[in-house]
Design an enzyme around this catalytic site. Structure first.
Site, PDB file in Angstrom:
ATOM      1  N   ASP A  28       0.819  -1.204   0.000  1.00 32.59           N
ATOM      2  CA  ASP A  28       0.000   0.000   0.000  1.00 32.59           C
ATOM      3  C   ASP A  28       0.855   1.257   0.000  1.00 32.59           C
ATOM      4  OD1 ASP A  28      -2.081   1.790   0.185  1.00 32.59           O
ATOM      5  OD2 ASP A  28      -2.505   1.397   2.289  1.00 32.59           O
ATOM      6  N   ASP A 236      -2.117   5.751  -5.076  1.00 34.56           N
ATOM      7  CA  ASP A 236      -2.441   4.847  -3.968  1.00 34.56           C
ATOM      8  C   ASP A 236      -2.703   3.438  -4.473  1.00 34.56           C
ATOM      9  OD1 ASP A 236      -3.287   3.596  -1.679  1.00 34.56           O
ATOM     10  OD2 ASP A 236      -5.041   4.871  -1.353  1.00 34.56           O
TER      11      ASP A 236
END
Length: 406
Positions: A28, A236
Protein backbone atom coordinates in the site's frame (compact mmCIF):
# COMPACT_ATOMS: atom_id res chain seq x y z
CA UNK A 1 -13.46 3.15 -2.61
CA UNK A 2 -14.82 0.12 -4.37
CA UNK A 3 -15.07 -2.56 -1.75
CA UNK A 4 -16.78 -5.19 -3.83
CA UNK A 5 -15.92 -8.83 -4.53
CA UNK A 6 -13.23 -9.36 -7.10
CA UNK A 7 -11.75 -5.85 -7.05
CA UNK A 8 -7.99 -6.25 -7.11
CA UNK A 9 -5.45 -5.64 -4.37
CA UNK A 10 -1.76 -6.47 -4.75
CA UNK A 11 -0.14 -8.73 -2.20
CA UNK A 12 3.35 -9.74 -1.17
CA UNK A 13 4.46 -12.70 0.93
CA UNK A 14 6.81 -11.95 3.79
CA UNK A 15 8.01 -13.78 6.88
CA UNK A 16 7.85 -12.44 10.40
CA UNK A 17 9.59 -13.78 13.47
CA UNK A 18 12.14 -16.41 14.40
CA UNK A 19 11.57 -19.05 13.20
CA UNK A 20 9.89 -17.33 10.22
CA UNK A 21 6.09 -17.30 10.02
CA UNK A 22 4.63 -16.89 6.52
CA UNK A 23 2.36 -13.86 6.17
CA UNK A 24 0.72 -12.28 3.09
CA UNK A 25 0.25 -8.49 3.09
CA UNK A 26 -1.25 -5.80 0.87
CA UNK A 27 1.35 -3.48 -0.69
CA UNK A 28 0.00 0.00 0.00
CA UNK A 29 1.56 3.25 -1.20
CA UNK A 30 -1.31 5.15 0.42
CA UNK A 31 -0.33 4.33 4.01
CA UNK A 32 2.83 3.79 6.03
CA UNK A 33 2.04 1.34 8.82
CA UNK A 34 2.97 -2.33 8.86
CA UNK A 35 0.49 -4.55 10.67
CA UNK A 36 -0.52 -8.20 10.66
CA UNK A 37 -3.51 -10.25 11.71
CA UNK A 38 -3.34 -12.45 14.80
CA UNK A 39 -5.45 -15.27 16.18
CA UNK A 40 -7.51 -12.64 18.02
CA UNK A 41 -8.37 -10.63 14.91
CA UNK A 42 -9.07 -13.68 12.75
CA UNK A 43 -11.40 -15.17 15.34
CA UNK A 44 -13.25 -11.84 15.70
CA UNK A 45 -14.76 -12.00 12.21
CA UNK A 46 -18.49 -12.75 12.20
CA UNK A 47 -18.34 -14.04 8.64
CA UNK A 48 -16.78 -17.51 8.37
CA UNK A 49 -15.41 -16.69 4.91
CA UNK A 50 -13.54 -13.68 6.32
CA UNK A 51 -12.11 -15.81 9.11
CA UNK A 52 -11.05 -18.51 6.65
CA UNK A 53 -9.35 -15.97 4.42
CA UNK A 54 -7.58 -14.45 7.41
CA UNK A 55 -6.16 -17.83 8.38
CA UNK A 56 -5.28 -18.67 4.77
CA UNK A 57 -3.20 -15.50 4.29
CA UNK A 58 -1.23 -16.01 7.48
CA UNK A 59 -1.70 -15.40 11.19
CA UNK A 60 1.19 -14.12 13.27
CA UNK A 61 1.67 -15.72 16.69
CA UNK A 62 4.16 -13.82 18.88
CA UNK A 63 4.45 -16.71 21.33
CA UNK A 64 6.14 -18.75 18.61
CA UNK A 65 8.92 -16.24 17.98
CA UNK A 66 12.15 -15.69 19.91
CA UNK A 67 12.73 -12.22 18.41
CA UNK A 68 9.42 -10.57 19.29
CA UNK A 69 9.58 -7.52 21.56
CA UNK A 70 6.25 -6.38 23.01
CA UNK A 71 6.18 -2.57 23.26
CA UNK A 72 2.63 -2.37 24.60
CA UNK A 73 3.37 -4.66 27.54
CA UNK A 74 5.84 -2.14 28.98
CA UNK A 75 4.19 1.07 27.79
CA UNK A 76 0.46 1.24 27.05
CA UNK A 77 0.94 4.32 24.87
CA UNK A 78 2.22 1.97 22.16
CA UNK A 79 -1.07 0.97 20.58
CA UNK A 80 -2.19 0.13 17.07
CA UNK A 81 -5.04 2.36 15.96
CA UNK A 82 -5.34 2.84 12.18
CA UNK A 83 -8.41 3.99 10.28
CA UNK A 84 -8.97 3.13 6.61
CA UNK A 85 -11.95 3.77 4.35
CA UNK A 86 -12.97 0.15 4.94
CA UNK A 87 -12.81 0.35 8.73
CA UNK A 88 -10.36 0.48 11.61
CA UNK A 89 -7.56 -1.69 13.00
CA UNK A 90 -6.98 -1.92 16.74
CA UNK A 91 -4.29 -3.78 18.62
CA UNK A 92 -0.81 -3.57 20.10
CA UNK A 93 2.70 -2.78 18.87
CA UNK A 94 6.05 -4.48 18.99
CA UNK A 95 9.18 -5.17 16.96
CA UNK A 96 10.24 -8.22 15.01
CA UNK A 97 12.49 -9.61 12.33
CA UNK A 98 10.80 -9.26 8.93
CA UNK A 99 11.95 -11.28 5.93
CA UNK A 100 11.47 -10.27 2.29
CA UNK A 101 12.44 -12.11 -0.86
CA UNK A 102 14.04 -15.42 -1.70
CA UNK A 103 16.79 -15.69 -0.56
CA UNK A 104 15.48 -13.60 2.26
CA UNK A 105 16.54 -10.14 3.27
CA UNK A 106 16.04 -10.14 7.06
CA UNK A 107 15.17 -6.75 8.56
CA UNK A 108 15.74 -6.67 12.31
CA UNK A 109 13.91 -4.56 14.90
CA UNK A 110 11.05 -3.69 12.55
CA UNK A 111 8.22 -1.96 14.40
CA UNK A 112 4.82 -3.33 13.46
CA UNK A 113 1.26 -3.69 14.71
CA UNK A 114 -0.52 -6.80 15.94
CA UNK A 115 -4.21 -6.51 15.12
CA UNK A 116 -6.82 -7.62 17.60
CA UNK A 117 -9.63 -6.20 15.45
CA UNK A 118 -9.38 -5.54 11.72
CA UNK A 119 -11.80 -4.89 8.82
CA UNK A 120 -10.15 -7.32 6.41
CA UNK A 121 -8.54 -10.74 6.49
CA UNK A 122 -5.17 -9.51 5.29
CA UNK A 123 -2.62 -7.18 6.87
CA UNK A 124 -0.95 -4.21 5.22
CA UNK A 125 2.62 -3.24 4.39
CA UNK A 126 2.48 0.53 4.04
CA UNK A 127 5.33 2.01 2.00
CA UNK A 128 4.51 5.70 2.30
CA UNK A 129 6.24 8.53 4.16
CA UNK A 130 6.94 8.05 7.86
CA UNK A 131 4.80 11.10 8.67
CA UNK A 132 1.78 9.25 7.30
CA UNK A 133 1.93 6.65 10.08
CA UNK A 134 -1.24 6.58 12.14
CA UNK A 135 0.36 6.26 15.58
CA UNK A 136 1.42 9.20 17.71
CA UNK A 137 4.88 7.67 18.18
CA UNK A 138 6.41 7.21 14.73
CA UNK A 139 9.00 4.61 13.76
CA UNK A 140 11.04 3.96 10.62
CA UNK A 141 8.97 2.45 7.81
CA UNK A 142 9.99 -0.71 6.01
CA UNK A 143 11.60 1.40 3.24
CA UNK A 144 13.52 3.33 5.90
CA UNK A 145 14.73 0.12 7.54
CA UNK A 146 15.86 -1.39 4.24
CA UNK A 147 17.97 1.74 3.81
CA UNK A 148 19.11 2.06 7.44
CA UNK A 149 20.29 -1.55 7.57
CA UNK A 150 22.24 -1.28 4.31
CA UNK A 151 20.08 -3.39 2.02
CA UNK A 152 19.45 -0.50 -0.41
CA UNK A 153 21.40 2.68 -1.17
CA UNK A 154 18.48 5.07 -1.66
CA UNK A 155 14.98 5.69 -0.32
CA UNK A 156 13.37 4.77 -3.60
CA UNK A 157 11.29 2.01 -5.17
CA UNK A 158 9.75 1.18 -8.54
CA UNK A 159 6.29 -0.37 -8.79
CA UNK A 160 5.12 -2.56 -11.68
CA UNK A 161 1.63 -4.05 -11.40
CA UNK A 162 1.26 -5.03 -15.08
CA UNK A 163 -2.18 -5.27 -16.70
CA UNK A 164 -5.51 -6.26 -15.22
CA UNK A 165 -5.08 -9.92 -16.24
CA UNK A 166 -1.49 -10.26 -15.05
CA UNK A 167 -0.47 -12.98 -12.64
CA UNK A 168 2.87 -11.36 -11.78
CA UNK A 169 4.39 -7.98 -11.12
CA UNK A 170 7.19 -6.57 -9.01
CA UNK A 171 8.34 -3.89 -6.65
CA UNK A 172 12.02 -2.95 -6.71
CA UNK A 173 13.42 -1.31 -3.58
CA UNK A 174 16.48 0.85 -4.16
CA UNK A 175 16.00 0.94 -7.93
CA UNK A 176 13.63 0.36 -10.80
CA UNK A 177 13.17 -1.87 -13.85
CA UNK A 178 14.02 0.00 -17.05
CA UNK A 179 12.48 -2.67 -19.29
CA UNK A 180 9.00 -2.18 -17.86
CA UNK A 181 8.61 1.38 -19.19
CA UNK A 182 7.54 2.49 -22.68
CA UNK A 183 10.34 4.51 -24.31
CA UNK A 184 10.12 8.32 -24.14
CA UNK A 185 7.04 8.30 -21.90
CA UNK A 186 8.65 9.40 -18.63
CA UNK A 187 7.26 12.31 -16.66
CA UNK A 188 9.07 13.91 -13.69
CA UNK A 189 6.80 15.35 -11.00
CA UNK A 190 7.67 16.88 -7.63
CA UNK A 191 5.73 15.42 -4.72
CA UNK A 192 3.48 18.15 -3.36
CA UNK A 193 4.10 18.94 0.33
CA UNK A 194 1.24 19.63 2.71
CA UNK A 195 1.32 23.17 4.04
CA UNK A 196 -0.74 24.17 7.06
CA UNK A 197 -2.19 27.70 7.39
CA UNK A 198 0.34 30.07 8.90
CA UNK A 199 3.33 27.83 8.12
CA UNK A 200 5.87 28.78 5.47
CA UNK A 201 7.29 25.28 5.10
CA UNK A 202 5.43 22.11 4.17
CA UNK A 203 5.86 18.46 5.01
CA UNK A 204 5.58 15.30 2.93
CA UNK A 205 2.67 13.14 3.91
CA UNK A 206 1.41 11.33 0.78
CA UNK A 207 2.49 10.64 -2.78
CA UNK A 208 0.60 13.70 -3.96
CA UNK A 209 1.16 15.22 -7.42
CA UNK A 210 -0.38 17.96 -9.53
CA UNK A 211 -2.71 16.89 -12.34
CA UNK A 212 -3.29 19.32 -15.21
CA UNK A 213 -6.20 17.67 -17.00
CA UNK A 214 -8.27 14.63 -17.92
CA UNK A 215 -9.43 13.62 -21.40
CA UNK A 216 -11.67 10.72 -22.37
CA UNK A 217 -11.28 9.30 -25.89
CA UNK A 218 -14.02 7.05 -27.25
CA UNK A 219 -14.10 4.53 -30.09
CA UNK A 220 -15.14 7.21 -32.57
CA UNK A 221 -11.88 9.03 -31.91
CA UNK A 222 -13.62 11.90 -30.17
CA UNK A 223 -11.74 13.30 -27.18
CA UNK A 224 -13.56 15.23 -24.47
CA UNK A 225 -11.65 17.33 -21.93
CA UNK A 226 -12.38 17.51 -18.23
CA UNK A 227 -10.60 18.98 -15.21
CA UNK A 228 -9.05 21.89 -17.08
CA UNK A 229 -7.89 23.50 -13.85
CA UNK A 230 -5.06 22.09 -11.75
CA UNK A 231 -6.06 19.33 -9.39
CA UNK A 232 -4.13 17.16 -6.96
CA UNK A 233 -3.93 13.37 -7.10
CA UNK A 234 -2.70 10.74 -4.63
CA UNK A 235 -0.99 7.65 -6.08
CA UNK A 236 -2.44 4.85 -3.97
CA UNK A 237 -1.90 1.16 -4.72
CA UNK A 238 -4.20 0.24 -1.83
CA UNK A 239 -7.18 1.86 -3.56
CA UNK A 240 -8.68 -0.38 -6.19
CA UNK A 241 -10.46 2.31 -8.21
CA UNK A 242 -9.92 5.58 -10.03
CA UNK A 243 -11.55 8.58 -8.45
CA UNK A 244 -12.83 10.93 -11.14
CA UNK A 245 -14.46 14.38 -11.11
CA UNK A 246 -18.24 14.11 -11.33
CA UNK A 247 -18.51 15.41 -14.90
CA UNK A 248 -15.84 12.99 -16.15
CA UNK A 249 -17.42 10.08 -14.30
CA UNK A 250 -20.89 10.85 -15.66
CA UNK A 251 -19.53 11.03 -19.18
CA UNK A 252 -17.61 7.76 -18.78
CA UNK A 253 -20.67 5.95 -17.40
CA UNK A 254 -22.71 7.22 -20.36
CA UNK A 255 -20.25 6.23 -23.11
CA UNK A 256 -19.66 2.77 -21.58
CA UNK A 257 -23.39 2.17 -21.01
CA UNK A 258 -22.61 1.27 -17.40
CA UNK A 259 -25.45 1.00 -14.89
CA UNK A 260 -25.16 1.53 -11.17
CA UNK A 261 -26.12 -1.50 -9.09
CA UNK A 262 -27.11 -0.92 -5.47
CA UNK A 263 -26.31 -4.49 -4.43
CA UNK A 264 -22.71 -4.35 -5.60
CA UNK A 265 -22.37 -0.60 -5.09
CA UNK A 266 -20.64 -0.38 -8.46
CA UNK A 267 -21.14 0.60 -12.10
CA UNK A 268 -21.77 -2.67 -13.95
CA UNK A 269 -20.66 -3.28 -17.53
CA UNK A 270 -20.43 -6.20 -19.92
CA UNK A 271 -17.32 -8.22 -19.03
CA UNK A 272 -16.39 -8.42 -22.73
CA UNK A 273 -17.17 -4.79 -23.52
CA UNK A 274 -13.58 -3.85 -24.39
CA UNK A 275 -10.72 -5.87 -25.89
CA UNK A 276 -7.21 -5.52 -24.57
CA UNK A 277 -6.23 -3.48 -27.64
CA UNK A 278 -9.16 -1.07 -27.39
CA UNK A 279 -8.57 2.46 -28.66
CA UNK A 280 -10.75 3.94 -25.91
CA UNK A 281 -8.96 5.40 -22.92
CA UNK A 282 -8.70 8.08 -20.26
CA UNK A 283 -5.71 10.43 -20.52
CA UNK A 284 -4.20 12.05 -17.44
CA UNK A 285 -2.11 15.11 -18.26
CA UNK A 286 0.82 16.32 -16.17
CA UNK A 287 3.40 19.12 -16.34
CA UNK A 288 6.86 17.55 -16.66
CA UNK A 289 9.17 19.22 -14.13
CA UNK A 290 12.24 18.15 -16.10
CA UNK A 291 11.61 20.08 -19.29
CA UNK A 292 8.43 22.09 -18.78
CA UNK A 293 6.39 20.16 -21.32
CA UNK A 294 2.88 18.76 -20.88
CA UNK A 295 2.62 14.99 -21.25
CA UNK A 296 -0.15 12.45 -20.81
CA UNK A 297 -0.41 8.89 -19.53
CA UNK A 298 -3.31 6.71 -20.64
CA UNK A 299 -5.57 4.23 -18.90
CA UNK A 300 -7.35 1.94 -21.35
CA UNK A 301 -11.05 1.19 -20.83
CA UNK A 302 -9.93 -2.46 -20.72
CA UNK A 303 -8.01 -1.73 -17.50
CA UNK A 304 -11.16 -0.32 -15.92
CA UNK A 305 -13.25 -3.50 -16.23
CA UNK A 306 -12.85 -5.84 -13.26
CA UNK A 307 -14.84 -8.96 -12.30
CA UNK A 308 -17.10 -8.93 -9.27
CA UNK A 309 -17.99 -12.60 -9.66
CA UNK A 310 -17.87 -15.21 -12.42
CA UNK A 311 -20.48 -13.43 -14.55
CA UNK A 312 -20.53 -9.81 -13.36
CA UNK A 313 -18.06 -7.01 -14.07
CA UNK A 314 -17.82 -3.38 -13.05
CA UNK A 315 -15.92 -0.23 -13.89
CA UNK A 316 -13.23 0.37 -11.27
CA UNK A 317 -14.19 4.03 -10.91
CA UNK A 318 -15.95 6.15 -8.33
CA UNK A 319 -16.71 9.84 -7.77
CA UNK A 320 -14.12 11.99 -6.06
CA UNK A 321 -15.21 13.77 -2.91
CA UNK A 322 -14.09 17.03 -4.51
CA UNK A 323 -13.26 17.61 -8.16
CA UNK A 324 -9.81 19.01 -7.41
CA UNK A 325 -8.56 16.16 -5.20
CA UNK A 326 -8.46 12.67 -6.71
CA UNK A 327 -7.10 9.25 -5.85
CA UNK A 328 -5.40 7.39 -8.68
CA UNK A 329 -5.63 3.75 -7.64
CA UNK A 330 -5.27 0.35 -9.30
CA UNK A 331 -6.23 1.12 -12.93
CA UNK A 332 -3.81 4.05 -13.11
CA UNK A 333 -0.98 2.27 -11.33
CA UNK A 334 -1.38 -0.79 -13.57
CA UNK A 335 -1.09 1.47 -16.60
CA UNK A 336 1.97 3.37 -15.38
CA UNK A 337 5.34 2.32 -14.04
CA UNK A 338 5.96 4.59 -11.05
CA UNK A 339 9.25 5.35 -9.33
CA UNK A 340 8.68 6.75 -5.85
CA UNK A 341 11.79 8.74 -4.83
CA UNK A 342 11.55 9.67 -1.15
CA UNK A 343 15.04 11.20 -1.06
CA UNK A 344 14.37 13.71 -3.83
CA UNK A 345 10.61 14.03 -3.07
CA UNK A 346 9.98 13.15 -6.69
CA UNK A 347 7.66 10.91 -8.68
CA UNK A 348 8.92 9.61 -12.02
CA UNK A 349 6.40 7.66 -14.07
CA UNK A 350 5.94 6.37 -17.58
CA UNK A 351 3.52 4.26 -19.55
CA UNK A 352 3.69 0.60 -18.52
CA UNK A 353 5.06 -1.89 -21.00
CA UNK A 354 2.56 -4.68 -20.41
CA UNK A 355 3.27 -8.40 -20.36
CA UNK A 356 7.01 -8.23 -20.87
CA UNK A 357 9.42 -10.79 -19.47
CA UNK A 358 12.40 -8.51 -20.11
CA UNK A 359 14.02 -7.05 -17.02
CA UNK A 360 16.86 -4.59 -16.56
CA UNK A 361 17.17 -3.49 -12.95
CA UNK A 362 18.82 -0.10 -12.40
CA UNK A 363 20.14 0.40 -8.90
CA UNK A 364 20.15 4.04 -7.74
CA UNK A 365 23.31 4.91 -5.78
CA UNK A 366 23.56 6.75 -2.49
CA UNK A 367 23.58 10.56 -2.51
CA UNK A 368 22.10 10.80 -5.97
CA UNK A 369 21.82 14.48 -6.91
CA UNK A 370 19.65 14.08 -9.99
CA UNK A 371 16.99 11.68 -8.80
CA UNK A 372 16.46 8.17 -10.10
CA UNK A 373 18.13 8.68 -13.46
CA UNK A 374 21.53 9.54 -12.08
CA UNK A 375 22.39 5.84 -12.27
CA UNK A 376 25.97 4.68 -11.91
CA UNK A 377 25.44 1.02 -12.73
CA UNK A 378 22.96 -1.58 -13.87
CA UNK A 379 23.02 -4.15 -11.10
CA UNK A 380 20.81 -6.47 -9.12
CA UNK A 381 18.93 -4.85 -6.26
CA UNK A 382 16.11 -6.01 -4.01
CA UNK A 383 13.19 -7.10 -6.15
CA UNK A 384 10.03 -8.66 -4.79
CA UNK A 385 7.40 -10.20 -7.03
CA UNK A 386 3.84 -11.23 -6.41
CA UNK A 387 2.60 -14.28 -8.30
CA UNK A 388 -0.65 -16.13 -8.65
CA UNK A 389 -3.85 -15.80 -10.63
CA UNK A 390 -6.52 -13.25 -9.75
CA UNK A 391 -9.19 -14.73 -7.50
CA UNK A 392 -12.61 -13.62 -6.36
CA UNK A 393 -13.12 -13.07 -2.65
CA UNK A 394 -15.46 -11.08 -0.50
CA UNK A 395 -12.98 -8.40 0.52
CA UNK A 396 -11.56 -7.33 -2.80
CA UNK A 397 -8.36 -9.33 -2.90
CA UNK A 398 -7.24 -10.09 -6.42
CA UNK A 399 -3.59 -11.04 -6.86
CA UNK A 400 -2.10 -13.45 -4.34
CA UNK A 401 1.62 -13.77 -4.34
CA UNK A 402 5.01 -14.88 -3.23
CA UNK A 403 8.12 -12.78 -2.81
CA UNK A 404 11.28 -13.47 -4.75
CA UNK A 405 14.60 -11.67 -4.77
CA UNK A 406 17.13 -11.16 -7.52
Amino acid sequence: MLNSPGVYEYLINVTIGTPPQNITLIIDTGSSDLWVNTNASCSAFDDSADAALCNQLGVYDPTNSSTFVNYTATDESFILNVTYLTGYVLGSQGSETVGLGSPEVRISNMTFGLAEESPVGVGIMGIGFELNEAEEIMFPTIVDQLYNQGFIDSHLFGLYLDDVDAATGNIVFGGYDEDKIVNDSLIFLPIVPIQLPGNTTGFYLEYLVELDGINITTGTGNSTAFQNTTAFAVLDSGTTALELPNDALSYLVNVTSATFDETFGAYLVDCDAYPADTSEYISFTFHDQRNGTTKSLNVSFYELVVPLDQSTCALAVEPAETDNFLILGGPFLRSTYVIFDLDEEMIVMGQTLFNTTASNIAEVPANSTEGPFNVSSIAPTITFSYTGLPTTTNIGIGNDGTATST
